[in-house]
Enzyme design. Structure first.
Site, PDB file in Angstrom:
ATOM      1  N   SER A   8      21.448  -2.442  -4.322  1.00 41.85           N
ATOM      2  CA  SER A   8      22.708  -1.438  -4.161  1.00 41.85           C
ATOM      3  C   SER A   8      22.678  -0.706  -5.388  1.00 41.85           C
ATOM      4  CB  SER A   8      23.893  -2.372  -4.244  1.00 41.85           C
ATOM      5  OG  SER A   8      25.089  -1.673  -4.527  1.00 41.85           O
TER       6      SER A   8
ATOM      7  N   TYR B  74      28.401  -9.744  -7.502  1.00 43.56           N
ATOM      8  CA  TYR B  74      27.711  -8.984  -6.576  1.00 43.56           C
ATOM      9  C   TYR B  74      26.508  -8.190  -6.852  1.00 43.56           C
ATOM     10  CZ  TYR B  74      26.570  -5.379  -3.072  1.00 43.56           C
ATOM     11  OH  TYR B  74      25.877  -4.442  -2.203  1.00 43.56           O
TER      12      TYR B  74
ATOM     13  N   LYS C 136      22.264  -8.687  -6.439  1.00 43.00           N
ATOM     14  CA  LYS C 136      21.309  -7.536  -5.947  1.00 43.00           C
ATOM     15  C   LYS C 136      20.031  -7.547  -7.209  1.00 43.00           C
ATOM     16  CE  LYS C 136      22.848  -7.088  -2.074  1.00 43.00           C
ATOM     17  NZ  LYS C 136      22.047  -7.440  -0.600  1.00 43.00           N
TER      18      LYS C 136
END
Ligand code: WQD
Length: 323
Positions: free
Chosen positions: A117, A141, A145
């Site tokens: 991402s 988050y 990643k």
């Protein structure tokens, strides 16, 4: 020989499954159905229901379906939720990937396409974000990643894994109404929801250092995201051992929140509605726009769909879901 697509019953995964089957690849979906739906899995594509934390089930899915590569899309993806439940995000996204890599290594499966991402970049202070722009994620988050990319790069070096980590920018749209995003966590569906409730869409801050004061993003059609996965999967079939690619998937074009909201109002017949400008949302970077050169050079891929196709198809999907 087939590809295991984890998260293949989800919004992005289902588009990837279609692109891959249409591109002549054999596919098996592996999904815990926490947010995915079996309705999204096409007829003739096997579905294994389970978690990527379940190593024995992963192993049997690999053995039963003669899996030779994995497209790993399963994962948790809500930034705000990751701040509240960081351990859950690390478990699902990092331990899940580690479990998958261990199972792949034991089964001699050596190709991996990974959903990463633009959240890995955090608050980039550049006009166009290249893959070499420093990564400083702003949320658990985004951290999960980035850690995932590190795990993959280390495995490529140590075990000869061939991998591509694809950094998605702002994904939108649908190939068909029934494949649309069912979540209401991003700008386009959030505007639809406000309009449907008879309230004005909100613009989170108009005092950023951008041309119209609102945040600028690189919106990319989910069908383009899907075709990039197919291109990466095909590329890995010919790649030497230890190949580890990191590629942005974006259009390289910035669109402001104000421009997006205006387009959405027009597409939905709400030109008379005036958006409401509210306070900034904490943690939002002013501008995140991809440099999309590397993926073009490496895979010959570039985006084909524009903003109106994203908004129109998302709107058709919304009406399909909400009557
Ligand atoms: C876009 C812009 C908002 C709603 C997030 C993740 C990112 C990736 C995609 C997974 C922002 C503004 C929004 C509204 C608004 N996710 N906005 N009014 O934050 O760019 O990216 O989703 O990989 O990692 O961070 O996307 O769609 O939430 O917001 O003004 O009602 O729209 O402030 O500037 P974002 P978004």
């Amino acid at each position: 020989m087939s590809w295991l697509v984890t998260g293949g019953a989800g919004y992005i995964g289902a588009h990837v499954v279609r692109a891959m089957t249409e591109g002549g690849e054999s596919v098996v979906v592996y999904d815990d159905l926490s947010t995915g739906s079996p309705d999204r899995v096409p007829d003739g594509v096997p579905l294994v229901v389970g978690s990527v934390l379940d190593a024995p089930l992963l192993k049997s899915a690999i053995d039963d379906h003669d899996v030779t590569g994995v497209v790993h899309i399963a994962g948790k993806k809500q930034v705000a939720e990751s701040v509240e439940r960081p351990l859950h995000y690390y478990r699902e996204n990092v331990t899940g990937l580690q479990t998958l890599l261990e199972t792949m290594a034991a089964a001699d499966v050596d190709r991996l396409v990974f959903s990463s991402s633009a959240a890995v970049y955090g608050m980039p202070d550049v006009d166009l974000v290249t893959e070499d722009t420093p990564c400083l994620p702003m949320s658990p988050y985004g951290e999960t990643k980035l850690v995932g990319e590190w795990l993959i790069a280390a495995a490529a070096k140590a075990y000869g894994l061939k991998a591509a980590s694809l950094r998605y920018f702002n994904v939108a749209g649908a190939a068909a109404p029934e494949l649309s995003d069912s979540g209401v966590f991003n700008l386009i569906p959030m505007v639809f929801e406000r309009l449907e409730a008879g309230t004005a869409p909100r613009v989170f801050g108009d005092d950023y250092a951008t041309p119209d004061g609102t945040c600028v993003r690189d919106y990319i059609h989910v069908q383009d995201i899907a075709s990039a996965h197919l291109a990466a999967a095909k590329r890995l079939q010919q790649a030497p051992d230890g190949t580890s690619l990191i590629l942005n998937i974006g259009r390289g074009e910035g669109s402001s929140v104000r421009e997006m909201v205006e387009r959405i109002l027009k597409a939905t017949g709400n030109e008379d509605v005036t958006p409401e400008v509210t306070a900034r949302r904490p943690g939002d970077p002013a501008r995140v726009v991809a440099a999309a050169d590397r993926i073009h050079e490496e895979l010959g891929w570039s985006a084909r769909h524009g903003l109106d196709e994203m908004i129109d198809s998302a709107w058709q999907g919304w009406r399909h879901r909400h009557g």
